[in-house]
Scaffold this active site. Structure first.
Site, PDB file in Angstrom:
ATOM      1  CG  HIS A  22      51.803  36.105 -79.193  1.00  0.00           C
ATOM      2  ND1 HIS A  22      52.240  36.746 -80.811  1.00  0.00           N
ATOM      3  CD2 HIS A  22      50.688  35.481 -79.297  1.00  0.00           C
ATOM      4  CE1 HIS A  22      51.089  36.863 -81.233  1.00  0.00           C
ATOM      5  NE2 HIS A  22      50.107  35.995 -80.514  1.00  0.00           N
ATOM      6  CG  ASP A  30      43.400  11.789 -71.701  1.00  0.00           C
ATOM      7  OD1 ASP A  30      44.590  10.986 -71.703  1.00  0.00           O
ATOM      8  OD2 ASP A  30      42.460  11.557 -72.647  1.00  0.00           O
ATOM      9  NE  ARG A 109      46.124   7.151 -80.423  1.00  0.00           N
ATOM     10  CZ  ARG A 109      46.203   5.677 -80.364  1.00  0.00           C
ATOM     11  NH1 ARG A 109      45.513   5.165 -81.167  1.00  0.00           N
ATOM     12  NH2 ARG A 109      47.174   5.242 -79.551  1.00  0.00           N
ATOM     13  CE1 TYR A 131      40.367   9.994 -79.245  1.00  0.00           C
ATOM     14  CE2 TYR A 131      38.436   8.870 -78.232  1.00  0.00           C
ATOM     15  CZ  TYR A 131      39.327   8.826 -79.103  1.00  0.00           C
ATOM     16  OH  TYR A 131      39.421   7.742 -79.854  1.00  0.00           O
ATOM     17  N   GLY A 132      40.451  13.822 -73.573  1.00  0.00           N
ATOM     18  CA  GLY A 132      40.721  14.926 -72.779  1.00  0.00           C
ATOM     19  C   GLY A 132      42.075  15.464 -73.079  1.00  0.00           C
TER      20      GLY A 132
END
Length: 145
Positions: A22, A30, A109, A131-132
């Site tokens: 947890h 990406d 980023r 941006y994946g």
């Protein structure tokens, strides 16, 4: 092949997801993200892969077995509030699997790179759109009623 488990979830991915506790985080990236070098500094220590599928398909498979309480996304440089289609698709997958998860927060980023180094593991996908990249924080499986 296992019944009821997505064939996208290979043995290494299943092992890592099961080992997470947890609050541990999983970075889903990406193909442009420096996944291998960042994965090497995580507790898991090596890169996980779900190749040849986009980010939404990979996250859909992951969320079929992993409880998630929060998700973060990499912000678009110069347009932090912009939500590209790849992020919209992943947000829809998250809403379907985890409707009570916290809203998808944006991370700049380079701050995202730093956060990724603190994750339990890094998993790269075949996503080629920019941006994946996402950080999933593991939730809990509640006791039976």
């Amino acid at each position: 092949m296992l019944k009821g488990i997505s064939p996208l979830l290979n043995a290494d991915v299943l092992y890592a997801l099961r080992a997470m506790g947890h609050g541990d985080t999983l970075v889903v990236t990406d193909t442009n993200f420096p996944s291998d070098s960042i994965a090497r500094v995580t507790p898991f220590g090596h890169l996980l892969r779900i190749d040849n599928v986009d980010a939404a398909a990979a996250v859909d498979a992951i969320l079929s077995v992993l409880p998630v309480e929060a998700v973060a996304r990499m912000e678009v440089i110069g347009a932090p509030d912009e939500i590209p289609p790849v992020q919209e698709e992943v947000a829809a997958v998250i809403a379907r699997h985890e409707p009570t998860a916290e809203a998808m927060a944006g991370i700049e980023r380079f701050a995202f790179y730093d956060a990724a180094k603190e994750a339990y593991a890094v998993l790269t996908t075949g996503e080629r759109r920019f941006y994946g990249c996402f950080i999933l924080r593991k939730g809990v499986v509640p006791p039976d009623a």
